[in-house]
Design a protein around this motif. Sequence first.
Motif, PDB file in Angstrom:
ATOM      1  N   ALA A 185       0.783  -1.121   0.246  1.00 27.59           N
ATOM      2  CA  ALA A 185       0.219  -0.090   0.017  1.00 27.59           C
ATOM      3  C   ALA A 185       0.815   1.666   0.453  1.00 27.59           C
ATOM      4  CB  ALA A 185      -0.902  -0.077   1.296  1.00 27.59           C
ATOM      5  N   SER A 186       0.451   2.407  -0.070  1.00 32.28           N
ATOM      6  CA  SER A 186       1.046   3.838  -0.250  1.00 32.28           C
ATOM      7  C   SER A 186       1.061   4.348   0.965  1.00 32.28           C
ATOM      8  CB  SER A 186       0.551   4.571  -2.263  1.00 32.28           C
ATOM      9  OG  SER A 186      -0.294   4.682  -1.634  1.00 32.28           O
ATOM     10  N   VAL A 209      -1.431  -2.108  -3.995  1.00 30.04           N
ATOM     11  CA  VAL A 209      -2.180  -1.367  -4.834  1.00 30.04           C
ATOM     12  C   VAL A 209      -2.460  -0.142  -5.690  1.00 30.04           C
ATOM     13  CG1 VAL A 209      -3.248  -1.627  -2.442  1.00 30.04           C
ATOM     14  CG2 VAL A 209      -2.388   0.544  -3.000  1.00 30.04           C
ATOM     15  N   GLY A 210      -3.298   0.451  -6.577  1.00 29.73           N
ATOM     16  CA  GLY A 210      -2.816   1.445  -7.471  1.00 29.73           C
ATOM     17  C   GLY A 210      -1.930   2.432  -6.903  1.00 29.73           C
ATOM     18  N   SER A 211      -2.382   3.537  -6.308  1.00 25.17           N
ATOM     19  CA  SER A 211      -1.594   4.320  -5.298  1.00 25.17           C
ATOM     20  C   SER A 211      -0.560   4.465  -5.322  1.00 25.17           C
ATOM     21  CB  SER A 211      -2.513   5.124  -4.246  1.00 25.17           C
ATOM     22  OG  SER A 211      -2.167   4.062  -3.144  1.00 25.17           O
ATOM     23  N   ALA A 212       0.018   2.976  -4.861  1.00 25.55           N
ATOM     24  CA  ALA A 212       1.365   2.592  -4.939  1.00 25.55           C
ATOM     25  C   ALA A 212       2.167   2.382  -6.162  1.00 25.55           C
ATOM     26  CB  ALA A 212       1.363   1.714  -3.926  1.00 25.55           C
ATOM     27  N   LEU A 213       1.305   1.986  -7.108  1.00 26.33           N
ATOM     28  CA  LEU A 213       2.684   1.654  -8.486  1.00 26.33           C
ATOM     29  C   LEU A 213       3.270   2.586  -8.746  1.00 26.33           C
ATOM     30  CD1 LEU A 213       2.565   0.058 -10.603  1.00 26.33           C
ATOM     31  CD2 LEU A 213       0.898   0.883 -11.731  1.00 26.33           C
ATOM     32  N   LYS A 214       2.984   4.351  -8.431  1.00 29.46           N
ATOM     33  CA  LYS A 214       4.472   4.534  -9.531  1.00 29.46           C
ATOM     34  C   LYS A 214       5.543   5.209  -8.798  1.00 29.46           C
ATOM     35  CE  LYS A 214       1.498   7.229 -12.746  1.00 29.46           C
ATOM     36  NZ  LYS A 214       0.956   8.875 -12.626  1.00 29.46           N
ATOM     37  N   VAL A 215       5.142   4.201  -6.746  1.00 30.47           N
ATOM     38  CA  VAL A 215       5.860   4.082  -6.005  1.00 30.47           C
ATOM     39  C   VAL A 215       6.597   3.252  -5.952  1.00 30.47           C
ATOM     40  CG1 VAL A 215       6.687   4.232  -3.430  1.00 30.47           C
ATOM     41  CG2 VAL A 215       4.656   5.562  -4.250  1.00 30.47           C
ATOM     42  N   LEU A 216       6.550   2.633  -6.747  1.00 30.58           N
ATOM     43  CA  LEU A 216       7.443   1.463  -7.180  1.00 30.58           C
ATOM     44  C   LEU A 216       7.818   1.731  -8.298  1.00 30.58           C
ATOM     45  CD1 LEU A 216       5.530  -2.479  -5.785  1.00 30.58           C
ATOM     46  CD2 LEU A 216       6.941  -0.946  -4.115  1.00 30.58           C
ATOM     47  N   LEU A 217       7.811   2.295  -9.304  1.00 33.17           N
ATOM     48  CA  LEU A 217       8.325   1.845 -10.435  1.00 33.17           C
ATOM     49  C   LEU A 217       9.335   3.204 -10.671  1.00 33.17           C
ATOM     50  CD1 LEU A 217       5.268   2.245 -13.140  1.00 33.17           C
ATOM     51  CD2 LEU A 217       6.308   0.182 -12.580  1.00 33.17           C
ATOM     52  N   GLU A 218       9.324   3.698  -9.410  1.00 34.70           N
ATOM     53  CA  GLU A 218       9.855   4.521  -9.308  1.00 34.70           C
ATOM     54  C   GLU A 218      11.080   3.922  -8.906  1.00 34.70           C
ATOM     55  OE1 GLU A 218      10.669   8.785  -9.467  1.00 34.70           O
ATOM     56  OE2 GLU A 218       9.561   8.749 -11.061  1.00 34.70           O
ATOM     57  N   ILE A 312       3.241 -10.122   3.459  1.00 34.86           N
ATOM     58  CA  ILE A 312       3.383  -9.268   4.558  1.00 34.86           C
ATOM     59  C   ILE A 312       3.748  -8.160   3.826  1.00 34.86           C
ATOM     60  CG2 ILE A 312       6.400  -7.817   4.572  1.00 34.86           C
ATOM     61  CD1 ILE A 312       7.695 -11.032   4.114  1.00 34.86           C
ATOM     62  N   LEU A 313       3.122  -7.145   4.727  1.00 31.03           N
ATOM     63  CA  LEU A 313       1.949  -5.757   4.612  1.00 31.03           C
ATOM     64  C   LEU A 313       2.995  -4.958   4.421  1.00 31.03           C
ATOM     65  CD1 LEU A 313      -0.469  -5.669   7.183  1.00 31.03           C
ATOM     66  CD2 LEU A 313      -1.088  -6.370   4.874  1.00 31.03           C
ATOM     67  N   PHE A 314       3.675  -3.874   3.789  1.00 35.44           N
ATOM     68  CA  PHE A 314       3.765  -2.898   3.538  1.00 35.44           C
ATOM     69  C   PHE A 314       3.463  -1.580   2.700  1.00 35.44           C
ATOM     70  CE2 PHE A 314       7.166  -5.120   2.546  1.00 35.44           C
ATOM     71  CZ  PHE A 314       8.453  -4.766   2.237  1.00 35.44           C
ATOM     72  N   GLY A 315       3.766  -0.065   3.747  1.00 39.56           N
ATOM     73  CA  GLY A 315       3.521   0.938   3.509  1.00 39.56           C
ATOM     74  C   GLY A 315       1.529   0.006   4.237  1.00 39.56           C
ATOM     75  N   GLN A 316       1.071  -0.392   4.736  1.00 34.85           N
ATOM     76  CA  GLN A 316      -0.100  -0.238   5.088  1.00 34.85           C
ATOM     77  C   GLN A 316       0.125   0.574   6.378  1.00 34.85           C
ATOM     78  OE1 GLN A 316      -2.799  -1.693   3.069  1.00 34.85           O
ATOM     79  NE2 GLN A 316      -3.639  -0.383   5.109  1.00 34.85           N
ATOM     80  N   SER A 323       2.154  14.321   9.665  1.00 31.13           N
ATOM     81  CA  SER A 323       1.134  15.440   8.845  1.00 31.13           C
ATOM     82  C   SER A 323       0.975  14.602   7.155  1.00 31.13           C
ATOM     83  CB  SER A 323       1.322  16.732   8.538  1.00 31.13           C
ATOM     84  OG  SER A 323       2.766  17.094   8.053  1.00 31.13           O
ATOM     85  N   TYR A 324       1.513  13.628   6.712  1.00 30.58           N
ATOM     86  CA  TYR A 324       1.334  13.117   5.539  1.00 30.58           C
ATOM     87  C   TYR A 324       1.335  11.866   5.527  1.00 30.58           C
ATOM     88  CZ  TYR A 324       3.683  17.010   2.842  1.00 30.58           C
ATOM     89  OH  TYR A 324       4.155  18.342   3.093  1.00 30.58           O
ATOM     90  N   THR A 325       0.120  11.390   5.424  1.00 30.64           N
ATOM     91  CA  THR A 325      -0.850   9.808   4.970  1.00 30.64           C
ATOM     92  C   THR A 325      -0.502   9.242   4.329  1.00 30.64           C
ATOM     93  OG1 THR A 325      -2.434  10.675   3.425  1.00 30.64           O
ATOM     94  CG2 THR A 325      -2.906  11.050   5.294  1.00 30.64           C
ATOM     95  N   HIS A 326       0.644   9.189   3.146  1.00 34.65           N
ATOM     96  CA  HIS A 326       0.747   9.057   1.673  1.00 34.65           C
ATOM     97  C   HIS A 326       2.633   8.902   1.598  1.00 34.65           C
ATOM     98  CE1 HIS A 326      -3.330   7.867   1.408  1.00 34.65           C
ATOM     99  NE2 HIS A 326      -3.004   6.891   0.814  1.00 34.65           N
TER     100      HIS A 326
END
Length: 406
Positions: A185-186, A209-218, A312-316, A323-326
Amino acid sequence: MRFEISIARDGNQTLNVNGIHIYSKYKPKDHAASFIEKELDLDAEGYLLLGLGLGYHLKAITKRIRNKKIYILCVDKQEEKIFEKSYIYEEIIKMSNIIIIYDPKDIKMNNNFQVIIPNAWLQVLNNEHPLFNFLADIKIKQESYSGQKNLLAENFRNNLLLNDQNIINYLSNTKVGNKLACLVASGPSLNETKNWLKKVRSQLYIFCVGSALKVLLEEDIEPDGVVISDPKMNIVQQLEGTDYSGILFYLSTANHIAISRYKHTKYILFQNGYKRAEELAARHNIPLVETGGSVATTGFSTLELLGFDKVILFGQDLGFKESYTHASFSTSGRRISTKENLLKIISNNEEEIYTTPNLHSYLKWFNLKIRNSNIKVYNTALNGASISNADFINENEFYNLVNLTK
């Protein structure tokens, strides 16, 4: 609780609880009937109503519903005595389809029941009341569904026209072997843990999850699968502008435009709790996923269907220390204002952190789901929420776990 019956301007009884008016001071019966008129779903299989009071909301329901089961969840033991003083008590109490309860455990209903929560009753309950979290979770999901009902139906209809494969096809085409599944997750902790995945990439099944895709691709990490669920148009950005060409899993009600633009292999997921999806899945013997209200909970349920026994949960994080949620580069990140209605929970670092009502709802879903699942779950979010029965592991423990699973 302090209950006070008084006479309204039109001569009918009205009710005040802890200083909050449950009905109008002027036309209480009309006020209750108007609320039910707007809320009532005549196609529901049954109903759960919060609050008995003087019975006005219940009376409005019984005027339109005759034989379906109606649960009334009282917020206080005094309510039945208050109801006995109501002008409509004798008329209502004889109906055999009405069940008055005080504990949610006594409710026997399915996802096709409608939950009706008059806002005044929710205001009466404070954070310490045993029903508060139960009802707040329901209210969040109810408001989300009612506001998107037409959009969900449109997406469902258009997504079926794509004739994509479903999870049965994926199971027959894919051998996941004994790899560890990582659900990515992100949340903010992904900033620190994403590099863990690189060193042992070949030994992992990475589902994000979709919102974490770009994080991984980076980080040049290509997941084995991506899951998306949001019905709104903003989900398009999760896939747009990437060179990802792997497997996409999508909820049957996810945004149709985002789905149709993705030209690579896709699998549709049919969800528990959405009647059209349940009916279609039943006809074709397709297993249903539990959504839990978020894309990450949907992802966890999907991994369960795929047969993984360790996740294994990542970013969950389900909460945040600052103050940042993601995580950085996530398409869902935002900064939280200190003025928001935040809750305090305990992190894996045994410190207090903040969470939002929505995230808290997902935390409770994970707590319950993992407790009743055969999956062994590990959590990597040091400053994220402590999830029941999910062991926190650090980087070295993660590598040891991967090596043990070879």
